[in-house]
Design a protein around this motif. Structure first.
Motif, PDB file in Angstrom:
ATOM      1  N   LEU A 292      15.752   0.729 112.096  1.00 48.41           N
ATOM      2  CA  LEU A 292      16.994   0.033 111.769  1.00 48.41           C
ATOM      3  C   LEU A 292      17.426   0.316 110.334  1.00 48.41           C
ATOM      4  O   LEU A 292      18.625   0.434 110.050  1.00 48.41           O
ATOM      5  N   VAL A 293      16.457   0.412 109.436  1.00 50.55           N
ATOM      6  CA  VAL A 293      16.773   0.731 108.041  1.00 50.55           C
ATOM      7  C   VAL A 293      17.448   2.101 107.954  1.00 50.55           C
ATOM      8  O   VAL A 293      18.477   2.268 107.283  1.00 50.55           O
TER       9      VAL A 293
ATOM     10  N   SER B   1      33.704  -2.243  99.715  1.00 55.61           N
ATOM     11  CA  SER B   1      33.377  -1.317  98.642  1.00 55.61           C
ATOM     12  C   SER B   1      32.003  -0.758  98.968  1.00 55.61           C
ATOM     13  O   SER B   1      31.115  -1.528  99.381  1.00 55.61           O
ATOM     14  N   PRO B   2      31.787   0.533  98.827  1.00 44.84           N
ATOM     15  CA  PRO B   2      30.518   1.118  99.276  1.00 44.84           C
ATOM     16  C   PRO B   2      29.293   0.506  98.617  1.00 44.84           C
ATOM     17  O   PRO B   2      28.233   0.407  99.251  1.00 44.84           O
ATOM     18  N   GLN B   3      29.423   0.043  97.373  1.00 48.52           N
ATOM     19  CA  GLN B   3      28.252  -0.520  96.698  1.00 48.52           C
ATOM     20  C   GLN B   3      27.877  -1.888  97.245  1.00 48.52           C
ATOM     21  O   GLN B   3      26.781  -2.385  96.960  1.00 48.52           O
ATOM     22  N   TYR B   4      28.735  -2.522  98.058  1.00 48.53           N
ATOM     23  CA  TYR B   4      28.359  -3.796  98.672  1.00 48.53           C
ATOM     24  C   TYR B   4      27.126  -3.641  99.562  1.00 48.53           C
ATOM     25  O   TYR B   4      26.354  -4.591  99.724  1.00 48.53           O
ATOM     26  N   ASP B   5      26.952  -2.460 100.150  1.00 54.03           N
ATOM     27  CA  ASP B   5      25.798  -2.251 101.025  1.00 54.03           C
ATOM     28  C   ASP B   5      24.480  -2.372 100.275  1.00 54.03           C
ATOM     29  O   ASP B   5      23.430  -2.578 100.886  1.00 54.03           O
TER      30      ASP B   5
ATOM     31  N   ALA C 175      13.833   2.484  96.709  1.00 51.60           N
ATOM     32  CA  ALA C 175      13.923   3.589  95.751  1.00 51.60           C
ATOM     33  C   ALA C 175      14.707   4.771  96.286  1.00 51.60           C
ATOM     34  O   ALA C 175      15.350   5.498  95.518  1.00 51.60           O
ATOM     35  N   LEU C 176      14.663   5.005  97.596  1.00 47.16           N
ATOM     36  CA  LEU C 176      15.354   6.146  98.197  1.00 47.16           C
ATOM     37  C   LEU C 176      16.617   5.739  98.948  1.00 47.16           C
ATOM     38  O   LEU C 176      17.184   6.554  99.680  1.00 47.16           O
ATOM     39  N   ALA C 177      17.053   4.522  98.771  1.00 50.24           N
ATOM     40  CA  ALA C 177      18.220   4.024  99.510  1.00 50.24           C
ATOM     41  C   ALA C 177      19.499   4.710  99.026  1.00 50.24           C
ATOM     42  O   ALA C 177      19.801   4.678  97.828  1.00 50.24           O
ATOM     43  N   PRO C 178      20.275   5.311  99.926  1.00 49.76           N
ATOM     44  CA  PRO C 178      21.559   5.903  99.519  1.00 49.76           C
ATOM     45  C   PRO C 178      22.483   4.916  98.802  1.00 49.76           C
ATOM     46  O   PRO C 178      23.131   5.310  97.822  1.00 49.76           O
TER      47      PRO C 178
END
Length: 410
Positions: free
Chosen positions: A329-330, A309-313, A128-131
């Motif tokens: 690590l997260v 692409s940044p959204q691949y993360d 939920a809080l992942a950039p």
């Protein structure tokens, strides 16, 4: 009226309320984050920094010009169909189609949040809080794949192999990476001597993908050829490690353009196939859990990809909930992801080349190393028999157990 039954059920209902309320709070946080993301982008004509709006103009897609049939598009068919459905009600403009797409992706993010909460409880905050989710969830259509694949994995865990396969196939119809999970899940089932389950997940995936791919590529076969040629002709992006591998200290390529294209197309594909093959064999032999294998093949995909692409993360983020990856690590991954995103966006602007290129290279290397450590940690936990297992709230469905219970009742 059975008062005793009411009394018996009352404590269970009361016990469920805090969990349900906390899960709804989590969903609300995600929806609010997407609403802020949308509001920030809306003042821009092209909906600042989002492929979801800009590609309509760049590819000439509108109500009169459908992707694949009238206009070329480099994405698998589900993305093009969603794009076209979103633009159909509007005569012009980019903001309204963006809003329709944003509503679909927000709903998918919300459902994935609830599923992750039901399975793993508090650890769902990592999602939920992942950039990558809050910053990049509306940059492209990756949530069509990430959400359906995540839900599909949990559905498979609960015994519904065919439905899981369908969801993975739908995800692969948007971005191809969920297709990598199908052989791993099938191999796990075959290794457990559950042949019907293995066959069901494969059949479901074929149907889920085929529903979108077969009509499009049958009517417009050139669309499939364009997709393959487009990605085959692409060179390495700045955010990928390959971009720096094929460059010298001055950041100029030390290979010709054609040689670079062939190198960064053939070698990553071979490495990914080898990783998938090794993980599938391990899953077949029962030497690795299916979720761990799926996480590792996703990491392999991110590590060897020539495209950044940044959204691949976002692809790996659900596994930070599904698996007990250490929090440290997260956090490192989220920091690395943010740094690479920020430095690719500002490369040669705030700081000029070659200095900005060196800083970007360090950020890319940092992200690479963190992903390697995540993979090593997952493998280490798989070898530890006493490793903690995640809490599963949804009841797992076991056909053999159900059959045994039925016979006992008789």
């Amino acid at each position: 009226m059975d008062t005793g039954a009411e009394i018996a059920h009352a404590p269970a209902t009361a016990a469920r309320r805090p969990g349900a309320a906390a899960g709804l709070v989590l969903v609300a946080v995600v929806v609010f984050g997407f609403a802020v993301n949308t509001a920030v982008r809306m003042p821009c004509y092209d909906v600042c920094g989002s492929d979801i709006a800009r590609l309509y103009q760049d590819r000439g897609i509108d109500r009169a010009h459908a992707p694949y049939f009238s206009r070329d598009l480099e994405y698998p068919p589900l993305i093009g169909l969603v794009m076209y459905a979103a633009v159909l009600p509007f005569d012009h403009g980019l903001r309204n189609p963006f809003l329709v797409n944003a509503l679909v992706l927000t709903a998918l993010a919300a459902v994935a949040t609830w599923v992750l909460w039901r399975r793993n409880g508090r650890r769902a905050w990592r999602w939920a809080l992942a950039p990558p989710l809050l910053l990049e969830g509306l940059t492209n259509w990756d949530l069509l794949s990430v959400a359906t694949a995540t839900i599909g994995l949990v559905v498979w865990e609960n015994g519904y192999a065919f439905s899981a396969g369908v969801l993975l196939g739908i995800g692969a119809a948007a971005k191809l990476f969920p297709a990598l999970y199908v052989p791993i899940l099938a191999a796990t089932s075959f290794g457990r001597r559950r042949r019907n389950q293995g066959a069901s997940v494969i059949a479901g995936a074929i149907i889920g993908l085929g529903v979108f791919a077969v009509p499009v590529y049958t009517i417009a076969p050139h669309a499939l050829r364009y997709l393959v040629e487009f990605h085959g002709d692409r060179g390495p992006d700045r955010g990928s490690l390959w971009y720096f591998v094929v460059r010298g200290p001055s950041l100029h390529p030390w290979l010709g353009t054609d040689a670079v294209r062939h190198l960064v197309t053939v070698v990553p594909a071979a490495l990914l196939v080898a990783a998938l093959g090794a993980l599938t064999v391990k899953a077949l032999r029962g030497r690795i859990s299916p979720f761990a294998a799926c996480a590792l093949v996703t990491i392999a995909c991110l590590l060897v990809s020539k495209i950044y692409s940044p959204q691949y993360d976002l692809w790996i983020v659900p596994f930070f909930v599904l698996l007990p990856v250490p929090r440290k690590l997260v956090v490192h991954f989220y920091v690395a992801s943010f740094l690479v995103w920020g430095m690719t966006a500002t490369d040669d602007h705030a700081i000029h080349r070659p200095a900005s290129g060196y800083l970007l290279g360090l950020a890319v290397l940092y992200r690479f190393v963190v992903l390697v450590f995540v993979a090593i940690t997952i493998l280490r936990d798989e070898r530890a028999p006493a490793a903690a297992t995640p809490v599963i709230v949804l009841p797992a469905y076991d056909e053999s157990a159900q059959s045994s219970l039925t016979q006992t009742a008789r």
